[in-house]
Write a protein that holds these residues in place. Structure first.
Motif, PDB file in Angstrom:
ATOM      1  N   ASP A  17       0.821  -1.212   0.000  1.00  0.00           N
ATOM      2  CA  ASP A  17       0.000   0.000   0.000  1.00  0.00           C
ATOM      3  C   ASP A  17       0.853   1.260   0.000  1.00  0.00           C
ATOM      4  N   ASN A  18       1.784   1.324  -0.950  1.00  0.00           N
ATOM      5  CA  ASN A  18       2.683   2.468  -1.077  1.00  0.00           C
ATOM      6  C   ASN A  18       2.403   3.288  -2.338  1.00  0.00           C
ATOM      7  N   ALA A  19       1.152   3.334  -2.746  1.00  0.00           N
ATOM      8  CA  ALA A  19       0.808   4.040  -3.988  1.00  0.00           C
ATOM      9  C   ALA A  19       1.217   5.509  -3.942  1.00  0.00           C
ATOM     10  N   ALA A  20       1.218   6.105  -2.777  1.00  0.00           N
ATOM     11  CA  ALA A  20       1.529   7.529  -2.662  1.00  0.00           C
ATOM     12  C   ALA A  20       3.018   7.832  -2.802  1.00  0.00           C
ATOM     13  N   THR A  21       3.874   6.828  -2.626  1.00  0.00           N
ATOM     14  CA  THR A  21       5.316   7.102  -2.569  1.00  0.00           C
ATOM     15  C   THR A  21       6.167   6.281  -3.527  1.00  0.00           C
ATOM     16  N   VAL A  22       5.654   5.171  -4.035  1.00  0.00           N
ATOM     17  CA  VAL A  22       6.513   4.236  -4.765  1.00  0.00           C
ATOM     18  C   VAL A  22       6.980   4.807  -6.106  1.00  0.00           C
ATOM     19  N   GLN A  23       6.216   5.688  -6.724  1.00  0.00           N
ATOM     20  CA  GLN A  23       6.649   6.242  -7.997  1.00  0.00           C
ATOM     21  C   GLN A  23       7.964   7.008  -7.856  1.00  0.00           C
ATOM     22  N   LEU A  39      15.788  -4.026 -10.570  1.00  0.00           N
ATOM     23  CA  LEU A  39      14.977  -3.711  -9.400  1.00  0.00           C
ATOM     24  C   LEU A  39      13.915  -4.802  -9.252  1.00  0.00           C
ATOM     25  N   ILE A  40      13.933  -5.469  -8.100  1.00  0.00           N
ATOM     26  CA  ILE A  40      12.964  -6.516  -7.806  1.00  0.00           C
ATOM     27  C   ILE A  40      11.994  -5.967  -6.761  1.00  0.00           C
ATOM     28  N   VAL A  41      10.745  -5.842  -7.149  1.00  0.00           N
ATOM     29  CA  VAL A  41       9.714  -5.298  -6.273  1.00  0.00           C
ATOM     30  C   VAL A  41       8.750  -6.419  -5.900  1.00  0.00           C
ATOM     31  N   ILE A  42       8.625  -6.673  -4.617  1.00  0.00           N
ATOM     32  CA  ILE A  42       7.670  -7.664  -4.128  1.00  0.00           C
ATOM     33  C   ILE A  42       6.481  -6.913  -3.542  1.00  0.00           C
ATOM     34  N   ASP A  43       5.317  -7.093  -4.141  1.00  0.00           N
ATOM     35  CA  ASP A  43       4.098  -6.494  -3.610  1.00  0.00           C
ATOM     36  C   ASP A  43       3.551  -7.413  -2.530  1.00  0.00           C
ATOM     37  N   ASP A  44       3.626  -6.941  -1.293  1.00  0.00           N
ATOM     38  CA  ASP A  44       3.255  -7.744  -0.122  1.00  0.00           C
ATOM     39  C   ASP A  44       1.756  -7.614   0.185  1.00  0.00           C
ATOM     40  N   SER A  46      -0.721  -5.707  -1.429  1.00  0.00           N
ATOM     41  CA  SER A  46      -1.302  -4.365  -1.453  1.00  0.00           C
ATOM     42  C   SER A  46      -2.763  -4.394  -1.884  1.00  0.00           C
ATOM     43  N   SER A  47      -3.524  -3.452  -1.343  1.00  0.00           N
ATOM     44  CA  SER A  47      -4.924  -3.296  -1.751  1.00  0.00           C
ATOM     45  C   SER A  47      -5.135  -1.993  -2.517  1.00  0.00           C
ATOM     46  N   ASP A  48      -4.048  -1.261  -2.791  1.00  0.00           N
ATOM     47  CA  ASP A  48      -4.152  -0.013  -3.548  1.00  0.00           C
ATOM     48  C   ASP A  48      -3.520  -0.192  -4.930  1.00  0.00           C
ATOM     49  N   ALA A  49      -3.138   0.892  -5.550  1.00  0.00           N
ATOM     50  CA  ALA A  49      -2.634   0.858  -6.928  1.00  0.00           C
ATOM     51  C   ALA A  49      -1.120   0.726  -7.014  1.00  0.00           C
ATOM     52  N   SER A  50      -0.473   0.293  -5.957  1.00  0.00           N
ATOM     53  CA  SER A  50       0.993   0.211  -5.944  1.00  0.00           C
ATOM     54  C   SER A  50       1.541  -0.565  -7.140  1.00  0.00           C
ATOM     55  N   SER A  51       1.022  -1.756  -7.380  1.00  0.00           N
ATOM     56  CA  SER A  51       1.534  -2.590  -8.465  1.00  0.00           C
ATOM     57  C   SER A  51       1.316  -1.951  -9.826  1.00  0.00           C
ATOM     58  N   SER A  52       0.161  -1.319 -10.016  1.00  0.00           N
ATOM     59  CA  SER A  52      -0.124  -0.666 -11.295  1.00  0.00           C
ATOM     60  C   SER A  52       0.863   0.463 -11.566  1.00  0.00           C
ATOM     61  N   ILE A  53       1.247   1.177 -10.526  1.00  0.00           N
ATOM     62  CA  ILE A  53       2.204   2.273 -10.676  1.00  0.00           C
ATOM     63  C   ILE A  53       3.566   1.738 -11.100  1.00  0.00           C
ATOM     64  N   GLU A  60      12.321  -2.725 -18.504  1.00  0.00           N
ATOM     65  CA  GLU A  60      12.661  -4.155 -18.479  1.00  0.00           C
ATOM     66  C   GLU A  60      13.584  -4.523 -17.324  1.00  0.00           C
ATOM     67  N   ARG A  61      14.191  -3.532 -16.704  1.00  0.00           N
ATOM     68  CA  ARG A  61      15.057  -3.801 -15.554  1.00  0.00           C
ATOM     69  C   ARG A  61      14.264  -3.981 -14.257  1.00  0.00           C
ATOM     70  N   ILE A  62      12.982  -3.682 -14.306  1.00  0.00           N
ATOM     71  CA  ILE A  62      12.139  -3.772 -13.116  1.00  0.00           C
ATOM     72  C   ILE A  62      11.307  -5.050 -13.179  1.00  0.00           C
ATOM     73  N   ARG A  63      11.421  -5.872 -12.144  1.00  0.00           N
ATOM     74  CA  ARG A  63      10.628  -7.102 -12.052  1.00  0.00           C
ATOM     75  C   ARG A  63       9.677  -6.994 -10.865  1.00  0.00           C
ATOM     76  N   LEU A  64       8.410  -7.141 -11.138  1.00  0.00           N
ATOM     77  CA  LEU A  64       7.381  -7.041 -10.115  1.00  0.00           C
ATOM     78  C   LEU A  64       6.814  -8.425  -9.812  1.00  0.00           C
ATOM     79  N   VAL A  65       6.786  -8.768  -8.539  1.00  0.00           N
ATOM     80  CA  VAL A  65       6.185 -10.027  -8.088  1.00  0.00           C
ATOM     81  C   VAL A  65       5.014  -9.661  -7.184  1.00  0.00           C
TER      82      VAL A  65
END
Length: 294
Positions: A17-23, A39-44, A46-53, A60-65
């Motif tokens: 739930d870091n939609a306000a700061t993760v960008q 950059l490996i980002v693990i979405d723990d 979240s119920s907000d738009a963090s992953s969408s951001i 391509e250097r960013i991997r989202l799980v």
């Protein structure tokens, strides 16, 4: 797009739930002068738009799980370490900001001194409106960092960058919800080598001290101290460390609990150096952070 092959640095980030700061956090990684990273980002959970951001960066250097539920910071950091392909692992929080030369300086030092396992640095603390509040204290040598292990380690967790092999051999205790870094340092300081740069590497977001989190962290570290005493047989020093933590908890209650939050916060920090304030002003403008620079 094909994944980047064998990046030198794996930056690991857990978010919830870091939609306000993760960008701004991710953008500060993209602005690094050192370019050989993933950059490996693990979405723990979240119920907000963090992953969408994060997805919207299209890098391509960013991997989202994405994970459907929360397992806590320690578990997600272990997961990110396992996912990483770099020689070095760098920590990053989803509400902090990296200065552009952070990775360049840390990689250069780690390459120059292969005996260092984990390298940290200082951080400048900023409020939600981007005002600077002070610099976190940090020990520079292994001896300074580990001088009083039963009282804690002046080694800011969000600034860590170290050898991937060390992180894999020394995982975080996934059962801990607080003080995961201090527990890890307590378990490893006798068999590891730590150091820090006398430079501010990140902006650390902390609008105010939160008493509940502070007391929870002290409770967890007291349990870690007792576990250390049982493993090492150093009962008396551990009891002294536990007593020190209890006194600090009392001081936390007496200051933060009585409404002296800003006074207590500034008492933990060093004054901001003018050169750091100037660098923060430049970075703040690049990232469009609101508020005054000072």
């Amino acid at each position: 797009m094909a994944l980047l092959q064998n990046p030198l640095v794996s930056v690991i980030m857990s978010m919830r739930d870091n939609a306000a700061t993760v960008q701004a956090a991710v953008r500060s990684i993209q602005l690094q002068t050192f370019k050989d990273w993933e950059l490996i980002v693990i979405d723990d959970g979240s119920s907000d738009a963090s992953s969408s951001i994060v997805t919207a960066f299209g890098d391509e250097r960013i991997r989202l799980v994405r994970e459907p539920s929360s397992a806590g910071l320690a578990a997600r950091l272990n997961q990110a370490v396992a996912e990483g392909r770099g020689e070095f692992i760098a920590r990053m929080d989803a509400d902090d900001i990296c200065f552009p030369d952070r990775l360049a300086h840390q990689v250069a030092r780690l390459r120059a001194e292969p005996g260092i396992d984990v390298l940290a640095g200082s951080a400048v603390v900023f409020a939600t409106d981007a005002r600077l509040l002070g610099e976190l204290p940090v020990g520079l040598t292994h001896e300074e960092i580990t001088a009083h292990p039963l009282r804690g380690f002046p080694f800011p967790h969000p600034t860590w960058c170290g050898r991937a092999q060390w992180f894999r051999q020394n995982p975080y205790d996934a059962r801990l919800m607080k003080a995961q870094d201090q527990d890890l340092l307590l378990r490893t300081f006798k068999s590891s080598r730590f150091a820090a740069l006398d430079e501010v590497l990140i902006g650390y977001r902390q609008n105010a001290l939160e008493l509940a989190k502070m007391l929870s962290g002290r409770r967890v570290y007291i349990a870690s101290l007792w576990g250390h005493a049982q493993r090492s047989g150093e009962l008396l020093p551990a009891l002294q460390g536990i007593t020190a933590q209890l006194f600090k908890a009392g001081a936390d209650i007496a200051t933060v609990g009585l409404g002296l939050n800003r006074l207590a916060q500034r008492g933990r920090l060093r004054p901001v150096r003018p050169v750091v304030a100037e660098r923060w002003q430049d970075l703040r403008q690049h990232l469009c952070l609101s508020g005054d620079a000072g």
